[in-house]
Design an enzyme around this catalytic site. Sequence first.
Site, PDB file in Angstrom:
ATOM      1  N   ARG A  37      47.271  45.556  55.508  1.00 21.70           N
ATOM      2  CA  ARG A  37      46.920  44.323  54.775  1.00 21.70           C
ATOM      3  C   ARG A  37      45.733  43.431  55.489  1.00 21.70           C
ATOM      4  O   ARG A  37      44.758  43.404  54.986  1.00 21.70           O
ATOM      5  CB  ARG A  37      48.134  43.481  54.475  1.00 21.70           C
ATOM      6  CG  ARG A  37      47.783  42.167  53.510  1.00 21.70           C
ATOM      7  CD  ARG A  37      49.016  41.476  53.103  1.00 21.70           C
ATOM      8  NE  ARG A  37      50.166  42.109  52.934  1.00 21.70           N
ATOM      9  CZ  ARG A  37      51.432  41.600  52.648  1.00 21.70           C
ATOM     10  NH1 ARG A  37      51.534  40.460  53.084  1.00 21.70           N
ATOM     11  NH2 ARG A  37      52.569  42.260  52.429  1.00 21.70           N
ATOM     12  N   HIS A  83      48.095  51.061  45.276  1.00 14.06           N
ATOM     13  CA  HIS A  83      47.989  49.897  45.835  1.00 14.06           C
ATOM     14  C   HIS A  83      49.119  49.269  45.084  1.00 14.06           C
ATOM     15  O   HIS A  83      48.817  48.347  44.076  1.00 14.06           O
ATOM     16  CB  HIS A  83      46.932  48.992  46.001  1.00 14.06           C
ATOM     17  CG  HIS A  83      46.802  48.088  47.009  1.00 14.06           C
ATOM     18  ND1 HIS A  83      47.027  48.156  48.394  1.00 14.06           N
ATOM     19  CD2 HIS A  83      46.757  46.882  46.735  1.00 14.06           C
ATOM     20  CE1 HIS A  83      46.845  47.087  48.995  1.00 14.06           C
ATOM     21  NE2 HIS A  83      46.767  46.109  47.895  1.00 14.06           N
ATOM     22  N   TYR A 127      37.162  40.828  30.978  1.00 14.32           N
ATOM     23  CA  TYR A 127      35.694  40.382  30.466  1.00 14.32           C
ATOM     24  C   TYR A 127      34.760  41.174  31.592  1.00 14.32           C
ATOM     25  O   TYR A 127      33.673  41.382  30.994  1.00 14.32           O
ATOM     26  CB  TYR A 127      35.680  38.630  30.469  1.00 14.32           C
ATOM     27  CG  TYR A 127      36.492  38.325  29.571  1.00 14.32           C
ATOM     28  CD1 TYR A 127      36.449  38.594  28.170  1.00 14.32           C
ATOM     29  CD2 TYR A 127      37.556  37.106  29.994  1.00 14.32           C
ATOM     30  CE1 TYR A 127      37.192  37.875  27.448  1.00 14.32           C
ATOM     31  CE2 TYR A 127      38.093  36.376  29.115  1.00 14.32           C
ATOM     32  CZ  TYR A 127      38.124  36.784  27.777  1.00 14.32           C
ATOM     33  OH  TYR A 127      38.763  36.306  26.808  1.00 14.32           O
TER      34      TYR A 127
END
Length: 750
Positions: A37, A83, A127
Amino acid sequence: MVRTLIPEDPSDVHDVPLREALEERYLAYALSTIMHRALPDARDGMKPVHRRLLFAMRELRLAPGAAFKKSARVVGDVIGKYHPHGDQSVYDALVRLAQNFAVRYPLVDGQGNFGNIDGDNAAAMRYTEARLTEVARLMLDGLDEDAVDFRPTYDGSEQEPVVLPGAFPNLLANGAQGIAVGMATAIPPHNVAELCDAALHLIAHPDAKTKALMKYVPGPDFPTGGLIIDSRATLLDAYETGRGGFRVRARWHKEDGARGTWVVVITEIPWLVQKSRLVERIAELLNEKKLPLVGDVRDESAEDLRLVIEPRAKTVDAELLMESLFKLTDLESRIPLNMNVLTQGRIPKVIGLAEALREWLDHRRVVLLRRSRHRLDVIGHRIEVLGGYLVAYLNLDKVIRIIRKEDEPKPVLMKTFDLTDVQATAILDMRLRNLRRLEEMEIRAEDKALRAEQRDLKALIASEPQQWARIADEIKAMRVTFGPKTPLGKRRTGFAEAPTHDEAAIEEAMVIREPITVVVSDKGWIRALKGTVTDLSGVQFKADDKLKFAFPAETTSKLLVLATNGRFYTLDAGKLPGGRGHGEPVRLFIDMEQEADLVAVFPFVGGRRFLVASRGGHGFVVPEDDCLANTRRGKQVLNVDLPDEARVVTTVEGDQVAVIGENRKMLVFPLDQVPEMTRGRGVRLQRYKDGGLADLKTFTGADGLSWTDSAGRVFALSLKELADWRGNRADAGRLPPKGFPRSGRFENGG
């Protein structure tokens, strides 16, 4: 039905100490955070989420120049296949890779609202649209050629790369930020052309040190530009150790206006500083009257950044104005360097500049060898197939007859023409339309070219110098693509030396200069009344407290405090509490011992000389500038041992000293008998059989000695009239003249 966690079979119960169980589980969590991470891989400079994002976009065929796809589609593929984390965190990672003000060389080409330098968030993923950039293509180049290892995804249904081929030096070029368990990483971005030059030097000189590489990589290159003001020695130490930081300032210039007016225009701000928050902070400081040199701030940014700072008056010094802003705002920011990365893909380690480049170059060599071996296998297979095609071409009729007549033509072909299984399969899989292309010259030409390439690849694999030469050629080509003359490759961050200004001038510039009256109570409470107050009869104090000192000053003044321990302390008048309440204890502003008390408080002027003395009668002359303290602990000037204590400090004015003791004996002697020192016990000023020193003052012999009694009457004696009291230092003296105050002090006499 009640469910229980206790197993029915007692043999399934294991006693484990809680400490061991917690340690084991927390260690597993810590390792997961570090490895998967927070820390980037030194080879490709990527964390797993970024690597999976690029890989998923490649699988979606979002190459540079291809049509955009919705970001939601990309995020869905990433969290569904590779993931298994929250969609928002993955989208945030994608957005950052597309922000040209956050990433020096964007890996994602975004279409739509991907946020801005003001700190506004990107539009929702439904969007926006995205595809890969040319930089990302370089990072992925070679995945189909066995350049890196693959591993199963979290559910075993797919395969993902362990590391990317990384033809681009992403670790240093784009940097990385991350917080793991017990460790963190902070790597600022750098200029790729400079990294290429340093890498080429490292290839030519494998033992090169960081100092030599810094000829090519002078420092970070931030997306938002700015100026690095650290010295070369500071930068070298940071790059050698892998730990340190960089002081980055905004880039600004002065624009002249009409009738002598001018403004400061800021065109670049430090990396990761939000412009809107910066403007808000400056406005807050203006409202709090902490920026007296600044009149107004406004944001005139459009495509380019433009912050305009108006001075309060055209006589203001522009550099001093900016210094006050640098001191209080993020116009000067410290960018940390902590090159903590996963070396060899699994070992957390803090590395320097040279080792970071070496990790990348070694990875490029591994990728080159793997791709070369993969290409050799492809060539070997093709040469074998071409051999079969040549047999088919030379014996076309016989091959066709065998295929038409035999139920199992493959073994017959292999036996008849001594073919391999691969060759026989290739002939049988051939389409009829290809028969017209089976011309002997074409087959032999392709075979010849492949064998030549095969020889070159074998020579490359066998020769390490050839391998480094090939890698150097790739780096040179990349340097041309991202060279200093290209819009993306041009260095944005400059280097400068911070102008040296008097600290006092900077401090003064940050406080509005106004008159005040400093009031100190007998119990050590201090406050600042606005304006010059001469009548203090209306000033209120706490019960059992009263006025001790009061004097005029300014908000820009520094105050000197002498305590009974012989230490001088320094206070900023501008930081004193207002006069509405009772003030605050002086001890809140300085670190003074509990048993110590205040002797005197007065404004610092500079250039004067003081005569300091202890109750025991010892003293010396000290320059005022040597009394100024830089810390809360103060500065030891007069050395005293309990029960002795500092008793008096007075400004040296004249050539004579008058001393009076608690035994009411007065002595007058020449000032030149008292040495000038910066610290010490001093010399004996007056000898006492009982008690100690009560007060002293200096005066000019030609003017005589004067004092004021409790009734306000002024007395004065000439040096001739003081003949009975004149002597040498360390004499006992005699009872004071008629009219001397019973308090044993010179009071307001001047």
